[in-house]
Design an enzyme around this catalytic site. Structure first.
Site, mmCIF file in Angstrom:
data_model
loop_
_atom_site.group_PDB
_atom_site.id
_atom_site.type_symbol
_atom_site.label_atom_id
_atom_site.label_comp_id
_atom_site.label_asym_id
_atom_site.label_seq_id
_atom_site.Cartn_x
_atom_site.Cartn_y
_atom_site.Cartn_z
ATOM 1 N N HIS A 26 0.832 -1.225 0.000
ATOM 2 C CA HIS A 26 0.000 0.000 0.000
ATOM 3 C C HIS A 26 0.859 1.266 0.000
ATOM 4 O O HIS A 26 0.426 2.318 0.471
ATOM 5 C CB HIS A 26 -0.998 0.005 1.172
ATOM 6 C CG HIS A 26 -2.087 -1.008 1.002
ATOM 7 N ND1 HIS A 26 -3.213 -0.776 0.250
ATOM 8 C CD2 HIS A 26 -2.203 -2.270 1.465
ATOM 9 C CE1 HIS A 26 -3.988 -1.860 0.268
ATOM 10 N NE2 HIS A 26 -3.383 -2.791 0.993
ATOM 11 N N ASP A 76 2.532 1.922 -3.050
ATOM 12 C CA ASP A 76 2.709 2.298 -4.470
ATOM 13 C C ASP A 76 1.849 3.502 -4.855
ATOM 14 O O ASP A 76 2.324 4.446 -5.475
ATOM 15 C CB ASP A 76 2.519 1.104 -5.425
ATOM 16 C CG ASP A 76 1.176 0.405 -5.342
ATOM 17 O OD1 ASP A 76 0.363 0.739 -4.454
ATOM 18 O OD2 ASP A 76 0.932 -0.488 -6.185
ATOM 19 N N SER A 96 -10.249 -19.971 -22.596
ATOM 20 C CA SER A 96 -9.557 -20.085 -21.316
ATOM 21 C C SER A 96 -9.566 -21.541 -20.875
ATOM 22 O O SER A 96 -10.628 -22.119 -20.624
ATOM 23 C CB SER A 96 -10.238 -19.224 -20.246
ATOM 24 O OG SER A 96 -9.767 -19.639 -18.975
ATOM 25 N N SER A 142 -1.164 -11.815 -7.956
ATOM 26 C CA SER A 142 -1.421 -10.947 -9.111
ATOM 27 C C SER A 142 -1.637 -11.686 -10.414
ATOM 28 O O SER A 142 -1.002 -11.408 -11.435
ATOM 29 C CB SER A 142 -0.294 -9.937 -9.300
ATOM 30 O OG SER A 142 -0.408 -8.979 -8.328
ATOM 31 N N ASP A 147 1.994 -4.334 -9.142
ATOM 32 C CA ASP A 147 1.830 -5.669 -9.726
ATOM 33 C C ASP A 147 2.284 -5.699 -11.182
ATOM 34 O O ASP A 147 2.986 -6.617 -11.615
ATOM 35 C CB ASP A 147 0.363 -6.111 -9.660
ATOM 36 C CG ASP A 147 -0.199 -6.003 -8.261
ATOM 37 O OD1 ASP A 147 0.591 -5.998 -7.304
ATOM 38 O OD2 ASP A 147 -1.431 -5.911 -8.131
ATOM 39 N N TYR A 191 -10.238 -1.045 -0.642
ATOM 40 C CA TYR A 191 -8.957 -0.614 -1.211
ATOM 41 C C TYR A 191 -9.057 0.852 -1.645
ATOM 42 O O TYR A 191 -8.211 1.678 -1.300
ATOM 43 C CB TYR A 191 -8.610 -1.503 -2.413
ATOM 44 C CG TYR A 191 -7.274 -1.200 -3.043
ATOM 45 C CD1 TYR A 191 -6.146 -1.932 -2.699
ATOM 46 C CD2 TYR A 191 -7.127 -0.178 -3.982
ATOM 47 C CE1 TYR A 191 -4.912 -1.665 -3.280
ATOM 48 C CE2 TYR A 191 -5.905 0.106 -4.561
ATOM 49 C CZ TYR A 191 -4.806 -0.647 -4.207
ATOM 50 O OH TYR A 191 -3.592 -0.369 -4.779
HETATM 51 C C1 GLA Z 1 -2.845 -4.671 -4.817
HETATM 52 C C2 GLA Z 1 -2.679 -3.542 -5.836
HETATM 53 C C3 GLA Z 1 -1.274 -2.968 -5.810
HETATM 54 C C4 GLA Z 1 -0.848 -2.596 -4.388
HETATM 55 C C5 GLA Z 1 -1.159 -3.738 -3.419
HETATM 56 C C6 GLA Z 1 -0.918 -3.333 -1.993
HETATM 57 O O1 GLA Z 1 -2.028 -5.768 -5.160
HETATM 58 O O2 GLA Z 1 -2.971 -4.027 -7.132
HETATM 59 O O3 GLA Z 1 -1.200 -1.844 -6.663
HETATM 60 O O4 GLA Z 1 -1.426 -1.406 -3.965
HETATM 61 O O5 GLA Z 1 -2.490 -4.196 -3.534
HETATM 62 O O6 GLA Z 1 0.422 -3.090 -1.788
#
Ligand code: GLA
Length: 438
Positions: free
Chosen positions: A52, A54, A85, A149, A207, A257
Site C-alpha cells: 500500500h 505504491d 480459457s 497478481s 503488480d 482498497y
Molecule cells: C494490490 C494492488 C497494488 C498494491 C497492493 C498493496 O495488489 O494491485 O497496486 O497497492 O495491492 O500493496
C-alpha cells in the site's frame, strides 16, 4: 523481447501450445491469412515488502515469480480476437474494431477474465497502436485471485501477445523504434490503467511493474514516483519464499482498497495544509521544507510533529505508510549487502502495521501468520497484497519449509474451516514472446 529462438517454455505456456490445435483446429480452416503459432507469457509476483505504498508514490520491493499466464495462438486476417480459457473452460470473443469506444458494451457481455484482456486491448488502441485479431488459448499457473497478481500477469501477457500477433505493427522493448514501440514500463502503466477499467480498483503500479520487469534471482526496488528501478540480489540456498493461500476472496476488497487510497490522499492534503499554515505564520516565512504532494513526502520526523492533529483513522493510515516506506529502504540496504536472513523482522512489523493501523488484514490472514510464527526457522511472515484475503508471504530457512508446510496444512483448516495451500516460489524472469516451431 521478440525472438524466433526456440527455448524452454514455462509449463503453463506449454499447456496452451498443446491445447491450441484441439481448440482452434476446426476454426483455422475457415480463416484467411493465419500466421505462425506464437506464444506469449508474463509472470505473477510476490512483494517482499512495500505494501500500500505504491499509490502513495512510495517504494516497493517485489519480485516476479516462476508462475505465468500464457497465450498460445495465431494472428488472424481480421479484427476479431477469439480466446479459449483453459482454466475456465470458456470461450470469449472481442472485436478490435470500435475500441476503446465499445469497451463498456463489450465488457458487459464478457466473462470476468476476458474483461482484463479487453481492457488491455482497449488501452493499446487508445494509445494509437495498430492491432490485429488472433485466436488463442490462455492458460496459467498463477493462483487465481490468490494474491500473486494473476490479473497483472494476464494483463501483461495480453500486451506481449498483442505485440506478437500484430505482425510487427508494434513492439515492446527498450531498444526499438520510438513511434511503434512501448518500453516495458510503459506497458506496466498501460496495464495499470487497464486494471482500473476492468476491476474498478484504483491500484498502484506494483503488480504490473513487477510482472513487466522481473529478472531471475533478483528483486526490484521500484520508486513509484520516478519509476526508477534498482535490481537487488535475491537468491540464496539458505532461505525460501513460501506463499500460503487463505482461500478467502472478498468482494468488498475493491471498495475498501479505494477507501484506503482516498484516506491516504486526504491525510497528505491535511498534512500539507498544516505545514503551509505554520510556514505562513512564521516570521521570515517559507521554511526550507519540501512540499507535500503525497505521503511519500512525509518523513518520520515530519509525521511525528504533525500526527496528533490528524483525525485518528487518518493518523493510523498515514503512520503505517510512512513507516512502511522506511522499512522498504532498510530491507533494500540489507539485500544489497546480501543479508537476506536479516529482513525477517521487517515482515512481521509490516504485518502488524497492516493489521492494526491500515486495517486490511482478516482473521484467516492473521491465523496463517500466527501459525508461521510458531515454526522455528520462519524468519518473517506477513499478509501480502491488497488484503482482506489472498496470501501470506513467508521467509523461511530452507530446512524448515516442510515443517511450515505441514503446520499450515494441519492447523489452518482446523482453525478456519477452509482448505490450505502452500507454494514455494523463486525470483523469475519477466514476460516473453516467441514463435513456436510446430
Ligand atoms: C494490490 C494492488 C497494488 C498494491 C497492493 C498493496 O495488489 O494491485 O497496486 O497497492 O495491492 O500493496
Amino acid at each position: 523481447m521478440l525472438t524466433n529462438e526456440p527455448r524452454e517454455l514455462p509449463a503453463a505456456a506449454r499447456v496452451a501450445v498443446e491445447q491450441f490445435p484441439t481448440v482452434f483446429g476446426a476454426d483455422e480452416g475457415q480463416v484467411e491469412g493465419l500466421s505462425a503459432l506464437g506464444v506469449a507469457w508474463a509472470p505473477g509476483r510476490v512483494n517482499l515488502i512495500g505494501e500500500h505504498t505504491d499509490y502513495n508514490e512510495g517504494f516497493v520491493l517485489p519480485l516476479a515469480v516462476d508462475r505465468v499466464t500464457a497465450f498460445a495462438g495465431r494472428a488472424r486476417g481480421d479484427g476479431r480476437v477469439r480466446l479459449w480459457s483453459q482454466q475456465f473452460q470458456e470461450l470469449a470473443e472481442i472485436e478490435l474494431e470500435g475500441l476503446p469506444g465499445t469497451f463498456a458494451a463489450q465488457a458487459s457481455r464478457l466473462p470476468t477474465w476476458a474483461r482484463y484482456v479487453l481492457a488491455v486491448l482497449s488501452e493499446l488502441k487508445a494509445a494509437g497502436l495498430d492491432l490485429r485479431g488472433f485466436n488463442a488459448v490462455l492458460h496459467g499457473d498463477v493462483p487465481l485471485g490468490g494474491g500473486m497478481s494473476s490479473s497483472a500477469a494476464l494483463e501483461v501477457a495480453t500486451a506481449w501477445a498483442a505485440a506478437l500477433f500484430s505482425g510487427g505493427r508494434f513492439a515492446i522493448g527498450e531498444a526499438m523504434a520510438a513511434s511503434t514501440a512501448l518500453s516495458p514500463l510503459e506497458v506496466a502503466r498501460l496495464c495499470q490503467r487497464a486494471e482500473h477499467l476492468a476491476s474498478g480498483v484504483r491500484c498502484g503500479i506494483l503488480d504490473q511493474a513487477a510482472s513487466c520487469l522481473g529478472r531471475p534471482g533478483q528483486a526490484l526496488l521500484l520508486d513509484c514516483r520516478s519509476l526508477d528501478v534498482r535490481y537487488l540480489p535475491f537468491e540464496s540456498e539458505r532461505v525460501a519464499l513460501v506463499v500460503a493461500d487463505t482461500h478467502v476472496r472478498r468482494e468488498l476488497a475493491a471498495s475498501a482498497y479505494n477507501e484506503r487510497r482516498q484516506q491516504c490522499e486526504e491525510a497528505a492534503r491535511l498534512l500539507a495544509d498544516m505545514m503551509r499554515a505554520e510556514e505562513e505564520g512564521e516570521p521570515g516565512g517559507k521554511a526550507a521544507r519540501p512540499a507535500i504532494d503525497s505521503l511519500r513526502d512525509v518523513t518520520p520526523e515530519l509525521f511525528a510533529r504533525y500526527a496528533a492533529r490528524l483525525p485518528e483513522v487518518l493518523r493510523k493510515r498515514a503512520g503505517y505508510v510512512v513507516a512502511e516506506n522506511e522499512r522498504v529502504l532498510e530491507v533494500a540496504r540489507l539485500l544489497e549487502r546480501g543479508a537476506v536472513e536479516a529482513i525477517g523482522p521487517y515482515l512481521w512489523q509490516t504485518h502488524a502495521g497492516l493489521r492494526d493501523q491500515y486495517e486490511v488484514s482478516c482473521a484467516e490472514l492473521d491465523a496463517l501468520v500466527e501459525i508461521a510464527r510458531r515454526v522455528k526457522g520462519v524468519l518473517g511472515a506477513r499478509m501480502m497484497g491488497g488484503g482482506f484475503g489472498g496470501c501470506t508471504i513467508n521467509l523461511v530457512r530452507s530446512e524448515a519449509v516442510e515443517e511450515l508446510r505441514s503446520a499450515i496444512m494441519e492447523e489452518y483448516p482446523r482453525q478456519t474451516g477452509r482448505p490450505a495451500s502452500v507454494e514455494v516460489c523463486r525470483a523469475a524472469g519477466g514476460p516473453g514472446a516467441l514463435y513456436w516451431p510446430v
